[in-house]
Design a protein around this motif. Structure first.
Motif, PDB file in Angstrom:
ATOM      1  N   VAL A 102       0.834  -1.200   0.000  1.00 29.72           N
ATOM      2  CA  VAL A 102       0.000   0.000   0.000  1.00 29.72           C
ATOM      3  C   VAL A 102       0.870   1.252   0.000  1.00 29.72           C
ATOM      4  N   ALA A 103       0.627   2.159  -0.945  1.00 29.76           N
ATOM      5  CA  ALA A 103       1.291   3.460  -0.947  1.00 29.76           C
ATOM      6  C   ALA A 103       0.551   4.356   0.042  1.00 29.76           C
ATOM      7  N   ASP A 104       1.270   4.821   1.070  1.00 28.57           N
ATOM      8  CA  ASP A 104       0.618   5.560   2.159  1.00 28.57           C
ATOM      9  C   ASP A 104       1.311   6.907   2.398  1.00 28.57           C
ATOM     10  N   VAL A 105       1.390   7.704   1.340  1.00 32.08           N
ATOM     11  CA  VAL A 105       1.912   9.072   1.349  1.00 32.08           C
ATOM     12  C   VAL A 105       3.426   9.150   1.555  1.00 32.08           C
ATOM     13  N   ASN A 106       3.896   8.746   2.717  1.00 27.52           N
ATOM     14  CA  ASN A 106       5.328   8.868   3.009  1.00 27.52           C
ATOM     15  C   ASN A 106       5.993   7.525   3.305  1.00 27.52           C
ATOM     16  N   ALA A 107       5.259   6.438   3.080  1.00 26.22           N
ATOM     17  CA  ALA A 107       5.814   5.109   3.346  1.00 26.22           C
ATOM     18  C   ALA A 107       5.028   4.043   2.591  1.00 26.22           C
ATOM     19  N   LEU A 108       5.700   2.918   2.345  1.00 28.33           N
ATOM     20  CA  LEU A 108       5.009   1.731   1.839  1.00 28.33           C
ATOM     21  C   LEU A 108       4.637   0.870   3.036  1.00 28.33           C
ATOM     22  N   LYS A 109       3.398   0.396   3.053  1.00 30.34           N
ATOM     23  CA  LYS A 109       2.956  -0.504   4.111  1.00 30.34           C
ATOM     24  C   LYS A 109       2.683  -1.871   3.477  1.00 30.34           C
ATOM     25  N   VAL A 110       3.088  -2.922   4.170  1.00 34.25           N
ATOM     26  CA  VAL A 110       2.860  -4.291   3.713  1.00 34.25           C
ATOM     27  C   VAL A 110       1.849  -4.937   4.651  1.00 34.25           C
ATOM     28  N   VAL A 111       0.719  -5.368   4.084  1.00 32.17           N
ATOM     29  CA  VAL A 111      -0.383  -5.905   4.873  1.00 32.17           C
ATOM     30  C   VAL A 111      -0.556  -7.392   4.580  1.00 32.17           C
ATOM     31  N   ASP A 112      -0.687  -8.185   5.622  1.00 29.04           N
ATOM     32  CA  ASP A 112      -0.990  -9.608   5.473  1.00 29.04           C
ATOM     33  C   ASP A 112      -2.460  -9.756   5.111  1.00 29.04           C
ATOM     34  N   THR A 113      -2.758 -10.373   3.963  1.00 26.47           N
ATOM     35  CA  THR A 113      -4.146 -10.455   3.502  1.00 26.47           C
ATOM     36  C   THR A 113      -4.992 -11.399   4.348  1.00 26.47           C
ATOM     37  N   SER A 114      -4.368 -12.289   5.097  1.00 26.98           N
ATOM     38  CA  SER A 114      -5.131 -13.201   5.953  1.00 26.98           C
ATOM     39  C   SER A 114      -5.617 -12.522   7.226  1.00 26.98           C
ATOM     40  N   SER A 115      -4.765 -11.705   7.814  1.00 24.63           N
ATOM     41  CA  SER A 115      -5.078 -11.105   9.114  1.00 24.63           C
ATOM     42  C   SER A 115      -5.428  -9.627   9.059  1.00 24.63           C
ATOM     43  N   GLY A 116      -5.012  -8.941   7.977  1.00 18.86           N
ATOM     44  CA  GLY A 116      -5.205  -7.499   7.905  1.00 18.86           C
ATOM     45  C   GLY A 116      -4.195  -6.729   8.752  1.00 18.86           C
ATOM     46  N   LYS A 117      -3.153  -7.402   9.195  1.00 21.12           N
ATOM     47  CA  LYS A 117      -2.134  -6.759  10.017  1.00 21.12           C
ATOM     48  C   LYS A 117      -1.047  -6.134   9.141  1.00 21.12           C
ATOM     49  N   VAL A 118      -0.574  -4.952   9.536  1.00 22.05           N
ATOM     50  CA  VAL A 118       0.556  -4.328   8.856  1.00 22.05           C
ATOM     51  C   VAL A 118       1.833  -5.021   9.320  1.00 22.05           C
ATOM     52  N   LEU A 119       2.518  -5.662   8.369  1.00 22.51           N
ATOM     53  CA  LEU A 119       3.701  -6.451   8.695  1.00 22.51           C
ATOM     54  C   LEU A 119       4.980  -5.628   8.654  1.00 22.51           C
ATOM     55  N   LYS A 120       5.081  -4.730   7.667  1.00 21.46           N
ATOM     56  CA  LYS A 120       6.300  -3.951   7.489  1.00 21.46           C
ATOM     57  C   LYS A 120       5.964  -2.550   7.011  1.00 21.46           C
ATOM     58  N   THR A 121       6.868  -1.621   7.282  1.00 20.42           N
ATOM     59  CA  THR A 121       6.763  -0.257   6.794  1.00 20.42           C
ATOM     60  C   THR A 121       8.105   0.147   6.200  1.00 20.42           C
ATOM     61  N   TYR A 122       8.071   0.622   4.960  1.00 20.05           N
ATOM     62  CA  TYR A 122       9.280   1.089   4.285  1.00 20.05           C
ATOM     63  C   TYR A 122       9.164   2.594   4.072  1.00 20.05           C
ATOM     64  N   PRO A 123       9.986   3.401   4.725  1.00 27.08           N
ATOM     65  CA  PRO A 123       9.871   4.857   4.595  1.00 27.08           C
ATOM     66  C   PRO A 123      10.292   5.355   3.217  1.00 27.08           C
ATOM     67  N   GLU A 124       9.782   6.502   2.846  1.00 28.73           N
ATOM     68  CA  GLU A 124      10.148   7.146   1.591  1.00 28.73           C
ATOM     69  C   GLU A 124      11.629   7.510   1.619  1.00 28.73           C
ATOM     70  N   PRO A 125      12.324   7.434   0.472  1.00 25.55           N
ATOM     71  CA  PRO A 125      13.752   7.762   0.442  1.00 25.55           C
ATOM     72  C   PRO A 125      14.020   9.261   0.451  1.00 25.55           C
ATOM     73  N   VAL A 126      13.015  10.042   0.037  1.00 26.91           N
ATOM     74  CA  VAL A 126      13.129  11.504   0.009  1.00 26.91           C
ATOM     75  C   VAL A 126      11.921  12.064   0.744  1.00 26.91           C
ATOM     76  N   LYS A 127      12.151  12.993   1.648  1.00 29.92           N
ATOM     77  CA  LYS A 127      11.061  13.559   2.429  1.00 29.92           C
ATOM     78  C   LYS A 127      10.044  14.269   1.543  1.00 29.92           C
ATOM     79  N   ASN A 128       8.763  14.110   1.894  1.00 28.62           N
ATOM     80  CA  ASN A 128       7.661  14.742   1.174  1.00 28.62           C
ATOM     81  C   ASN A 128       7.637  14.337  -0.293  1.00 28.62           C
ATOM     82  N   SER A 129       7.761  13.030  -0.558  1.00 26.96           N
ATOM     83  CA  SER A 129       7.783  12.532  -1.933  1.00 26.96           C
ATOM     84  C   SER A 129       6.385  12.274  -2.485  1.00 26.96           C
TER      85      SER A 129
END
Length: 286
Positions: A102-129
Motif C-alpha cells: 500500500v502506498a501511504d503518502v510517506n511510506a510503503l505498508k505491507v499488509v498480510d491479507t489473511s489477518s489485515g495486520k501491517v507487517l512492514k513499513t518502508y519509509p520514503e527515500p526523500v522527504k515529502n515525496s
C-alpha cells in the motif's frame, strides 16, 4: 494511482472496432457501498485468492491516522469498512505473494491479507515525496510513483530507492503499470519507460488528454484510463485515438479491470455532497 498493453476497461473482442464508430459503447453500472462510510475512496484491487476487493480511503494527502482500507466481497457487499485502519492516506495498492502493498503518502505498508495486520513499513527515500501508486511485474519487481518529486521509486532488497526522476516527463507521476520490460506511467503526461535503458517515451493522444490516474491494459494494444482533472474514464486504442466513456459530477479514481467479465471497477465520489461509492461498469453493445 495501479500498467505497451495497459489500461482498464471491459472490452471484448470487437471493442476496438466498435470504439472507432461515432457512438461510444453503452455502459451498464452498479454502485457499491453508497452511504456506508467510504471516505474519498481512491483505489481498488481484486484479491483473486481470497475472492475480495480492497478499497483505499482517506482525507488529506498527508501523514496522519485517518486513512483506512475497506474490504468488499466479490459481489459488492461490504465485509468490513475499516479492515485496516490508522493509516495516513492510502492510495495505490498491489498484491504479491499473499501480501498487499500500500502506498501511504510517506511510506510503503505491507499488509498480510489473511489477518489485515501491517507487517512492514518502508519509509520514503526523500522527504515529502508523495507516494501514490504501485505496480509489480511478473519478475516481482516493485515500482512506486512519487508525485511530489516527479519520480518513480523501486524496491531494492529491503530499501525503497529513487529509480528515475524527471520533473518534465514524469511531472506529477501518478498511475503506474509495470510489465516485464517497461513501465507505463501517467501523471501530467502519459509515458512509457524502458526498464533496461530508462529512456522515456511520451505518448500522444487524440484528442489530447492530461492528468492521468488509473491505467490498465485491454485488448488489441488498447488501454483504459481515468483522469484527475475534468475526471473521466477513457479508452485509448493502439493508434492513440481516445474515446471518452464516462464523465459526470462524480470523480473517477484508480481502476481494476476484470477480463473474464468485461467489468471495470473504480472508486467514485463527489466532494461537495459527500457521496462516495465504488462503480462497477460493464460494457454493453446496442
Amino acid at each position: 494511482m495501479h500498467r505497451t498493453s495497459y489500461f482498464l476497461v471491459f472490452f471484448i473482442m470487437y471493442a476496438q472496432s466498435y470504439l472507432q464508430a461515432q457512438d461510444a459503447p453503452i455502459l451498464a453500472s452498479e454502485k457499491w457501498g453508497k452511504g456506508i462510510g467510504l471516505q474519498q475512496p481512491e483505489s481498488i484491487i481484486f484479491d483473486t485468492k481470497n475472492g475480495c476487493f480492497y478499497v483505499s480511503n482517506g482525507k488529506k494527502f498527508a501523514p496522519g491516522t485517518d486513512g483506512f482500507l475497506s474490504k468488499f466481497d466479490k459481489n459488492g457487499s461490504l465485509v468490513q469498512l475499516k479492515w485496516v485502519d490508522s493509516l495516513s492516506r492510502p492510495t495505490g495498492m498491489a498484491l504479491h505473494k499473499d501480501q498487499l502493498w500500500v502506498a501511504d503518502v510517506n511510506a510503503l505498508k505491507v499488509v498480510d491479507t489473511s489477518s489485515g495486520k501491517v507487517l512492514k513499513t518502508y519509509p520514503e527515500p526523500v522527504k515529502n515525496s508523495g507516494l501514490n501508486d504501485i505496480s509489480i511485474n511478473t519478475k516481482g519487481e516493485l515500482f512506486v510513483t512519487a508525485s511530489f518529486t516527479h519520480s518513480v521509486l523501486k524496491m531494492e532488497g529491503e530499501e525503497l530507492i529513487v529509480w528515475l526522476q524527471d520533473e518534465t516527463a514524469l511531472e506529477w507521476a501518478n498511475g503506474i503499470y509495470a510489465q516485464d520490460n517497461q513501465l507505463l506511467v501517467g501523471g501530467t503526461h502519459l509515458s512509457i519507460i524502458d526498464l533496461s535503458t530508462k529512456q522515456i517515451l511520451q505518448l500522444k493522444t487524440s484528442p489530447p488528454i492530461k492528468d492521468f490516474d488509473g491505467l490498465w491494459p485491454t485488448y488489441n494494444g488498447g488501454h483504459l484510463l481515468s483522469t484527475v482533472e475534468n475526471s473521466a474514464l477513457w479508452y485509448l486504442d493502439a493508434d492513440g485515438k481516445a474515446t471518452q466513456l464516462v464523465k459526470d459530477d462524480f470523480y473517477l479514481g484508480d481502476l481494476q479491470f476484470m477480463t473474464a467479465t468485461s467489468t471495470v471497477y473504480v472508486p467514485r465520489g463527489n466532494h461537495k455532497n459527500g457521496i462516495y461509492f465504488v462503480a462497477a461498469f460493464e460494457l454493453k453493445f446496442p
